[in-house]
Design a protein around this motif. Sequence first.
Motif, PDB file in Angstrom:
ATOM      1  N   GLU A 124       4.359  -4.163 -16.350  1.00 37.35           N
ATOM      2  CA  GLU A 124       2.962  -3.963 -15.958  1.00 37.35           C
ATOM      3  C   GLU A 124       2.190  -5.278 -16.031  1.00 37.35           C
ATOM      4  N   ALA A 125       2.443  -6.052 -17.075  1.00 38.12           N
ATOM      5  CA  ALA A 125       1.747  -7.326 -17.242  1.00 38.12           C
ATOM      6  C   ALA A 125       2.148  -8.322 -16.152  1.00 38.12           C
ATOM      7  N   TYR A 126       3.438  -8.322 -15.760  1.00 42.34           N
ATOM      8  CA  TYR A 126       3.880  -9.176 -14.650  1.00 42.34           C
ATOM      9  C   TYR A 126       3.119  -8.812 -13.376  1.00 42.34           C
ATOM     10  N   LEU A 127       2.937  -7.527 -13.153  1.00 38.91           N
ATOM     11  CA  LEU A 127       2.214  -7.055 -11.974  1.00 38.91           C
ATOM     12  C   LEU A 127       0.783  -7.580 -11.972  1.00 38.91           C
ATOM     13  N   ASP A 128       0.109  -7.486 -13.116  1.00 41.40           N
ATOM     14  CA  ASP A 128      -1.262  -7.984 -13.222  1.00 41.40           C
ATOM     15  C   ASP A 128      -1.318  -9.500 -13.018  1.00 41.40           C
ATOM     16  N   ASP A 129      -0.352 -10.231 -13.602  1.00 40.40           N
ATOM     17  CA  ASP A 129      -0.322 -11.688 -13.452  1.00 40.40           C
ATOM     18  C   ASP A 129      -0.112 -12.105 -12.004  1.00 40.40           C
ATOM     19  N   LEU A 130       0.787 -11.393 -11.312  1.00 38.02           N
ATOM     20  CA  LEU A 130       1.115 -11.764  -9.930  1.00 38.02           C
ATOM     21  C   LEU A 130      -0.096 -11.709  -9.017  1.00 38.02           C
ATOM     22  N   VAL A 131      -0.863 -10.635  -9.109  1.00 45.71           N
ATOM     23  CA  VAL A 131      -1.947 -10.423  -8.154  1.00 45.71           C
ATOM     24  C   VAL A 131      -3.270 -11.018  -8.618  1.00 45.71           C
ATOM     25  N   PHE A 132      -3.316 -11.605  -9.815  1.00 45.43           N
ATOM     26  CA  PHE A 132      -4.566 -12.182 -10.300  1.00 45.43           C
ATOM     27  C   PHE A 132      -5.108 -13.181  -9.290  1.00 45.43           C
ATOM     28  N   PRO A 133      -6.353 -13.215  -8.957  1.00 45.32           N
ATOM     29  CA  PRO A 133      -7.573 -12.600  -9.443  1.00 45.32           C
ATOM     30  C   PRO A 133      -7.900 -11.258  -8.785  1.00 45.32           C
ATOM     31  N   THR A 134      -7.039 -10.780  -7.900  1.00 46.85           N
ATOM     32  CA  THR A 134      -7.253  -9.464  -7.287  1.00 46.85           C
ATOM     33  C   THR A 134      -6.979  -8.383  -8.333  1.00 46.85           C
ATOM     34  N   GLU A 135      -7.786  -7.332  -8.327  1.00 48.31           N
ATOM     35  CA  GLU A 135      -7.591  -6.255  -9.282  1.00 48.31           C
ATOM     36  C   GLU A 135      -6.734  -5.150  -8.674  1.00 48.31           C
ATOM     37  N   ILE A 136      -5.969  -4.489  -9.527  1.00 46.52           N
ATOM     38  CA  ILE A 136      -5.180  -3.336  -9.107  1.00 46.52           C
ATOM     39  C   ILE A 136      -6.066  -2.101  -9.295  1.00 46.52           C
ATOM     40  N   VAL A 137      -6.267  -1.335  -8.205  1.00 45.47           N
ATOM     41  CA  VAL A 137      -7.143  -0.162  -8.299  1.00 45.47           C
ATOM     42  C   VAL A 137      -6.362   1.146  -8.365  1.00 45.47           C
ATOM     43  N   GLY A 138      -5.055   1.103  -8.116  1.00 46.65           N
ATOM     44  CA  GLY A 138      -4.269   2.326  -8.205  1.00 46.65           C
ATOM     45  C   GLY A 138      -2.786   2.047  -8.115  1.00 46.65           C
ATOM     46  N   VAL A 150      10.064   3.768  -5.442  1.00 48.43           N
ATOM     47  CA  VAL A 150       9.275   2.661  -4.917  1.00 48.43           C
ATOM     48  C   VAL A 150       7.891   2.757  -5.541  1.00 48.43           C
ATOM     49  N   LEU A 151       7.439   1.664  -6.126  1.00 44.34           N
ATOM     50  CA  LEU A 151       6.114   1.621  -6.723  1.00 44.34           C
ATOM     51  C   LEU A 151       5.128   1.136  -5.666  1.00 44.34           C
ATOM     52  N   LYS A 152       4.102   1.931  -5.386  1.00 45.23           N
ATOM     53  CA  LYS A 152       3.042   1.538  -4.468  1.00 45.23           C
ATOM     54  C   LYS A 152       1.867   1.070  -5.296  1.00 45.23           C
ATOM     55  N   VAL A 153       1.421  -0.153  -5.059  1.00 45.68           N
ATOM     56  CA  VAL A 153       0.309  -0.715  -5.800  1.00 45.68           C
ATOM     57  C   VAL A 153      -0.851  -0.916  -4.838  1.00 45.68           C
ATOM     58  N   LEU A 154      -1.994  -0.335  -5.172  1.00 47.07           N
ATOM     59  CA  LEU A 154      -3.190  -0.453  -4.351  1.00 47.07           C
ATOM     60  C   LEU A 154      -4.070  -1.555  -4.912  1.00 47.07           C
ATOM     61  N   LEU A 155      -4.373  -2.536  -4.069  1.00 47.19           N
ATOM     62  CA  LEU A 155      -5.188  -3.678  -4.494  1.00 47.19           C
ATOM     63  C   LEU A 155      -6.631  -3.489  -4.057  1.00 47.19           C
TER      64      LEU A 155
END
Length: 192
Positions: A124-138, A150-155
Motif C-alpha cells: 500500500e505504501a509503495y502505491l502511495d509513493d508511486l503516484v505522489f503528489p496525486t492522491e488515491i481516491v478509491g 487485478v487491483l484498480k486504483v482510482l486517482l
Amino acid sequence: MFTARKKIAKEAGAEPTELEEQVAQALFDLEATNAELKGDLRDLWIAGAQEIDISASRKAILIKVPYRLLKAYHKIQQRLVRELEKKFSGKDVVIVGVRRILPPAKHSRKAQRPRTRTLTAVHEAYLDDLVFPTEIVGKRIRYRLDGSKVLKVLLDPKDRNSAEYKIETFSGVYKKLTGQDVVFEFPVQEQQ
C-alpha cells in the motif's frame, strides 16, 4: 566523481551500480547548479536506483530513498522529478521509500511485528509513493474468471493533466516491485 559519491548510501557498504552513480551525479549537479533546489538537496541522498522496462520503447528509473528522508523528498518531488527527467531524456523518474517486510512471528511470546512492516502495508505504501503528489481516491479488486486478481486504483481527477502520461509507468513499476497487476484510472465525473 568522488563528490557525487556522498549522494548515495548503500546498505552494508555495497558498491553502487553505474546507473546509481549517474543518478547520484545528477543530484549533485542539480545541487550545484539549481538555485531553488540547492538548499533542499543538501541533506538528501539515495539508497539505490534501477532501470525498469515498461514497454518496448519506454523505460523508467526507480529511485529508492531512505524512509526517513521520504518526507523531505516529497517537498521537492515535482521539481526534482521534472529536472531528472530532463537529464535522463526519454525516461520517466519515480521515487519510492525503502521499506522492509518482516515475516510473521512464529511464536506468540516473540514480539509482534509492527503493522507498517507487513506485506500488505508495504505494498500500500509503495502505491502511495508511486503516484505522489496525486492522491488515491478509491481502490477496487477485480477477480477474473481464471482466478487472477487485478487491483484498480482510482486517482484524483484534478491531477489528470499532470499524471495521465505516467499511468503506464506506474503500472509497470508496481508490477516490478510487488508482482501484482494494477490498473490506474481517473473516475468519470458527472457534469452538472
